[in-house]
Design an enzyme around this catalytic site. Structure first.
Site, mmCIF file in Angstrom:
data_model
loop_
_atom_site.group_PDB
_atom_site.id
_atom_site.type_symbol
_atom_site.label_atom_id
_atom_site.label_comp_id
_atom_site.label_asym_id
_atom_site.label_seq_id
_atom_site.Cartn_x
_atom_site.Cartn_y
_atom_site.Cartn_z
ATOM 1 N N GLY A 42 -16.491 33.550 -22.603
ATOM 2 C CA GLY A 42 -15.307 32.226 -22.204
ATOM 3 C C GLY A 42 -16.211 32.120 -20.796
ATOM 4 N N LYS A 196 14.732 16.066 -0.949
ATOM 5 C CA LYS A 196 14.847 17.414 -2.694
ATOM 6 C C LYS A 196 14.363 18.006 -1.747
ATOM 7 C CE LYS A 196 10.698 17.918 -4.170
ATOM 8 N NZ LYS A 196 9.564 17.938 -5.323
ATOM 9 N N ASP A 222 6.682 8.509 -8.253
ATOM 10 C CA ASP A 222 5.782 9.658 -7.717
ATOM 11 C C ASP A 222 4.500 9.816 -7.926
ATOM 12 O OD1 ASP A 222 5.988 11.708 -6.061
ATOM 13 O OD2 ASP A 222 7.327 13.166 -7.771
ATOM 14 N N GLY A 229 10.537 18.599 -12.902
ATOM 15 C CA GLY A 229 12.273 18.614 -12.394
ATOM 16 C C GLY A 229 12.824 17.836 -11.115
#
Ligand code: R5P
Length: 316
Positions: A42, A196, A222, A229
């Site tokens: 990795g 929100k 945004d 969402g």
């Protein structure tokens, strides 16, 4: 003795080669030669395959859903450049990952955006270029020059070309109100603001609407769309308040993490307009999605930096 030419060299990592290549082409250059690979375990390996001694190097790397790998790759590319005696190293990070973690919102939380800033400078970055970060204040986490570009002119031109009837720009939360107002002013539209609340990381609920949307064409704006969402939470409220059935959304960064695509298919917005700061693979596409390019904006910012010309005048 004559000093060597201080050339501009642009390299890109593996996060978004399509945009990297477009930028290089816009600049009339060839991409800098670099080897990047991953070991079985990795770890990432990189080697700059051309001389960068005394040169002005630019590294392009955005932050995809593999944000941790993208950043690590960027750190070690920059480290390699620094150790190869580059004269300057600019990191072009169109979507700046971890930007939402810019403060302690609850006790015992990290300020991860600050940590990323420290890691970038420790690696050897001398300048950062990015677009529409979650908050302007993150610039203050850096003690190096920082060019915070905006995609607003790109959206402005696109929206104006649509000649939408009676437009109103809607901020999906109070944090976005200031930017929404700027966009509204630029396109000559009204402004409305949703309030929100988040019950969980990817669950949003709209509790209040400030402003008039009845009979108007809504443009939600945004900085980013992650799970959508936030983008879709207010749609029912706006429809209930009687806005035009055709709802538009503009956002700079389209991460589109699940279930974003399902949410958009259900919400049936007329258009969701994002830029190409992130790669948008086939599985992330849906009806109404429109992608505008930032290649010109980014390449112009890189060029102006190299030529020591003003960047702010790009937005006048
Ligand atoms: C939050 O304040 C941001 O500006 C975005 O509204 C938010 O991160 C988008 O995330 P999601 O699409 O998952 O709601």
């Amino acid at each position: 003795m004559t000093p060597g030419n201080e050339e501009l060299k642009v390299f890109y990592g593996r996060s978004h080669p399509e945009l990297g290549e477009k930028i290089v082409k816009q600049l009339g250059l060839k991409a800098g030669e670099i080897k990047i690979s991953s070991f079985a375990g990795g770890e990432i390996y990189t080697r700059i395959k051309e001389n960068v001694r005394g040169q002005h190097c630019v590294v392009f790397q955005t932050c995809t859903q593999k944000v941790n790998e993208d950043l690590m790759e960027l750190f070690i590319i920059v480290d390699a450049m620094k150790r190869s005696s580059a004269k300057s190293i600019t990191a072009v990070i169109p979507y700046f990952g971890y930007a939402r973690q810019d403060r302690k919102a609850a006790s015992r939380e990290p300020i991860s955006a600050r940590l990323i800033a420290d890691l970038l400078t420790t690696a050897g970055v001398g300048r950062v270029i990015t677009i529409d970060m979650h908050s302007d204040q993150i610039q203050g986490f850096f003690n190096i020059p920082f060019d915070h570009l905006t995609a607003m002119p790109i959206f402005e031109e696109y929206i104006k070309s649509k000649k939408l009837p009676n437009p109103v720009v809607v901020a999906p939360d109070t944090g976005r109100a200031k930017v929404a107002k700027k966009l509204a002013d630029r396109i000559g539209a009204g402004l409305a603001i949703l309030h929100k609340v988040r019950s969980a990381h990817h669950q949003s609920e709209v509790t209040h609407l400030v402003g008039e949307v009845k009979g108007k064409t809504v443009i939600i704006t945004d900085d980013m769309i992650d799970t959508a969402g936030t983008a879709t939470a207010g749609v029912n409220v706006l429809r209930k308040e009687g806005c035009n059935p055709d709802i538009y959304m503009v956002a700079t960064h389209g991460l589109f993490s699940p279930p974003a695509v399902d949410r958009f298919k259900e919400a049936k917005l007329k258009e969701v307009v994002v830029t190409d700061t992130l790669p948008i693979i086939n599985e992330k596409q849906f009806p109404g999605l429109k992608i505008l390019s930032t290649a010109e904006l980014l390449s112009e910012a890189i060029r102006r930096n190299y030529e020591n010309r003003s960047i702010s005048s790009l937005f006048d």
